[in-house]
Motif scaffolding. Structure first.
Motif, PDB file in Angstrom:
ATOM      1  N   LEU A 148       0.931  -1.233  -0.064  1.00 60.36           N
ATOM      2  CA  LEU A 148       0.052   0.101   0.298  1.00 60.36           C
ATOM      3  C   LEU A 148       0.774   1.280  -0.053  1.00 60.36           C
ATOM      4  N   PRO A 149       0.363   2.168  -0.486  1.00 59.49           N
ATOM      5  CA  PRO A 149       1.094   3.558  -0.631  1.00 59.49           C
ATOM      6  C   PRO A 149       1.291   4.165   0.860  1.00 59.49           C
ATOM      7  N   ALA A 150       2.267   5.030   1.081  1.00 56.96           N
ATOM      8  CA  ALA A 150       2.400   5.393   2.695  1.00 56.96           C
ATOM      9  C   ALA A 150       1.177   6.476   2.791  1.00 56.96           C
ATOM     10  N   THR A 151       0.588   7.061   1.797  1.00 53.71           N
ATOM     11  CA  THR A 151      -0.415   8.026   2.254  1.00 53.71           C
ATOM     12  C   THR A 151      -1.656   7.254   2.155  1.00 53.71           C
ATOM     13  N   THR A 152      -1.895   5.949   2.375  1.00 52.65           N
ATOM     14  CA  THR A 152      -3.135   5.106   2.365  1.00 52.65           C
ATOM     15  C   THR A 152      -3.658   5.521   3.886  1.00 52.65           C
ATOM     16  N   THR A 153      -5.094   5.730   3.881  1.00 59.14           N
ATOM     17  CA  THR A 153      -5.800   5.926   5.096  1.00 59.14           C
ATOM     18  C   THR A 153      -6.642   4.704   5.280  1.00 59.14           C
ATOM     19  N   ASP A 154      -7.239   4.533   6.475  1.00 57.14           N
ATOM     20  CA  ASP A 154      -8.243   3.565   6.941  1.00 57.14           C
ATOM     21  C   ASP A 154      -9.249   3.500   5.899  1.00 57.14           C
ATOM     22  N   THR A 155      -9.849   4.751   5.616  1.00 60.15           N
ATOM     23  CA  THR A 155     -10.904   4.964   4.994  1.00 60.15           C
ATOM     24  C   THR A 155     -10.589   4.519   3.386  1.00 60.15           C
ATOM     25  N   MET A 156      -9.404   4.841   2.693  1.00 57.36           N
ATOM     26  CA  MET A 156      -9.355   4.300   1.632  1.00 57.36           C
ATOM     27  C   MET A 156      -9.213   2.771   1.525  1.00 57.36           C
ATOM     28  N   THR A 207       2.150  -2.437  -5.671  1.00 60.59           N
ATOM     29  CA  THR A 207       1.320  -3.594  -6.321  1.00 60.59           C
ATOM     30  C   THR A 207       0.776  -4.306  -5.060  1.00 60.59           C
ATOM     31  N   LEU A 208      -0.342  -4.604  -5.091  1.00 54.04           N
ATOM     32  CA  LEU A 208      -0.864  -5.515  -3.689  1.00 54.04           C
ATOM     33  C   LEU A 208      -0.474  -7.007  -3.622  1.00 54.04           C
ATOM     34  N   THR A 209       0.060  -7.174  -2.399  1.00 53.33           N
ATOM     35  CA  THR A 209       0.346  -8.533  -2.082  1.00 53.33           C
ATOM     36  C   THR A 209      -0.402  -9.038  -1.216  1.00 53.33           C
ATOM     37  N   LEU A 225      -4.926  -0.375   8.971  1.00 55.59           N
ATOM     38  CA  LEU A 225      -3.571  -0.183   8.755  1.00 55.59           C
ATOM     39  C   LEU A 225      -2.618  -0.691  10.014  1.00 55.59           C
ATOM     40  N   THR A 226      -1.496  -1.484   9.461  1.00 54.34           N
ATOM     41  CA  THR A 226      -0.518  -1.738  10.740  1.00 54.34           C
ATOM     42  C   THR A 226       0.303  -0.653  10.915  1.00 54.34           C
ATOM     43  N   GLN A 227       0.167  -0.151  12.257  1.00 52.65           N
ATOM     44  CA  GLN A 227       0.924   1.127  12.517  1.00 52.65           C
ATOM     45  C   GLN A 227       2.319   0.910  12.511  1.00 52.65           C
ATOM     46  N   SER A 228       2.855   0.035  12.825  1.00 55.82           N
ATOM     47  CA  SER A 228       4.195  -0.222  13.313  1.00 55.82           C
ATOM     48  C   SER A 228       5.069  -0.479  11.860  1.00 55.82           C
ATOM     49  N   GLU A 229       4.212  -0.669  10.540  1.00 51.89           N
ATOM     50  CA  GLU A 229       4.859  -0.966   9.485  1.00 51.89           C
ATOM     51  C   GLU A 229       4.142  -0.215   8.178  1.00 51.89           C
ATOM     52  N   VAL A 230       4.838   0.487   7.675  1.00 53.26           N
ATOM     53  CA  VAL A 230       4.090   1.479   6.749  1.00 53.26           C
ATOM     54  C   VAL A 230       3.932   0.675   5.465  1.00 53.26           C
ATOM     55  N   GLY A 231       2.760   0.953   4.525  1.00 56.01           N
ATOM     56  CA  GLY A 231       2.208   0.117   3.657  1.00 56.01           C
ATOM     57  C   GLY A 231       1.614  -1.343   3.822  1.00 56.01           C
ATOM     58  N   LYS A 232       1.395  -1.781   5.028  1.00 56.45           N
ATOM     59  CA  LYS A 232       0.855  -3.010   5.486  1.00 56.45           C
ATOM     60  C   LYS A 232      -0.522  -2.769   6.144  1.00 56.45           C
ATOM     61  N   ALA A 233      -1.345  -3.744   6.067  1.00 54.21           N
ATOM     62  CA  ALA A 233      -2.585  -3.654   6.764  1.00 54.21           C
ATOM     63  C   ALA A 233      -3.260  -5.107   7.023  1.00 54.21           C
ATOM     64  N   CYS A 234      -4.325  -5.094   7.683  1.00 52.81           N
ATOM     65  CA  CYS A 234      -4.973  -6.553   8.004  1.00 52.81           C
ATOM     66  C   CYS A 234      -6.449  -6.287   7.815  1.00 52.81           C
ATOM     67  N   VAL A 235      -7.171  -7.261   6.826  1.00 53.21           N
ATOM     68  CA  VAL A 235      -8.268  -7.043   6.686  1.00 53.21           C
ATOM     69  C   VAL A 235      -9.190  -8.273   7.187  1.00 53.21           C
ATOM     70  N   GLU A 236     -10.205  -8.068   7.800  1.00 49.15           N
ATOM     71  CA  GLU A 236     -10.977  -9.395   8.265  1.00 49.15           C
ATOM     72  C   GLU A 236     -12.350  -9.500   7.378  1.00 49.15           C
TER      73      GLU A 236
END
Length: 222
Positions: A153-161, A212-214, A177-188
């Motif tokens: 994810l881009p560094a400028t990504t927000t939770d809303t996006m 590119t998303l992984t 978004l994963t606060q400790s790592e830029v560009g990462k997130a968890c989706v449930e």
């Protein structure tokens, strides 16, 4: 007047990356805007006067308003989108409602170039131009988890996006978004099957030339 009401169905998009070809641009715009609501059409042209701009027409006024409110500033091919309600109604909606209106020169120019864009798109497809999806491996095996780990994810990504990107899939519950790592997130998701559909749907999706998303399943033992 009916045409005035229909203007609010159309979102005017500015600050687009002018180096992106029209086929990839429309595909990417659809991917970004369709989770907000049903997209009727997307208009864009790469003429000198109209480059860097597009018009996204929604089925409903509410969807267009949500798009303007939630996607303004969304990182798109390394540039933040600038969104506003269009000053003119879409021809598609006008014709559907039996209304007509004189179109400004720019809008007529878009219509004129659409057929040219389609011809060029067919030519590019025949030549094997890359699509908005990067090469990837489909059908990743689930480990029983209904939570996905997202990278790229881009560094400028927000939770809303992030939410808008994933709530198009059935069973979406939450994204953070994963606060400790830029560009990462968890989706449930509600179920393992629904998480798998989302993983295979967005695996390798190219948000812009550098991101590119992984996607992978979160370890159920974590």
């Amino acid at each position: 007047m009916e045409s005035e009401r229909l203007r609010s169905h159309t979102v005017y998009v500015q600050n687009l990356n002018e180096k992106v070809n029209q086929t990839d641009l429309k595909s990417a715009l659809y991917a970004v805007f369709s989770p907000v609501g049903k997209v009727v059409e997307i208009l864009s042209a790469k003429t000198y006067k109209l480059r860097g701009q597009a018009w996204v027409v929604f089925e409903s006024q509410d969807a267009a308003t949500r798009a303007v409110n939630s996607l303004n500033g969304f990182p798109f091919y390394d540039k933040p989108l600038r969104l506003s309600h269009a000053l003119h109604a879409s021809d598609t909606l006008l014709h559907r409602n039996g209304d007509t209106v004189d179109r400004p020169t720019d809008a007529r120019l878009i219509r004129k170039t659409e057929s040219q864009a389609k011809e060029k798109a067919a030519q590019r497809k025949a030549e094997g131009v890359e699509s908005n999806m990067a090469p990837m491996t489909r059908g990743a095996q689930s480990n029983g988890s209904r939570t996905l780990h997202v990278q790229g994810l881009p560094a400028t990504t927000t939770d809303t996006m992030l939410r808008i990107l994933f709530e198009q899939f059935s069973g979406f519950e939450q994204a953070s978004l994963t606060q400790s790592e830029v560009g990462k997130a968890c989706v449930e998701f509600q179920s393992v099957e629904q998480a798998s559909v989302a993983l295979n749907g967005l695996q390798g999706f190219r948000l812009n030339p550098t991101h590119t998303l992984t996607l992978s399943y979160v370890n159920v033992n974590d």
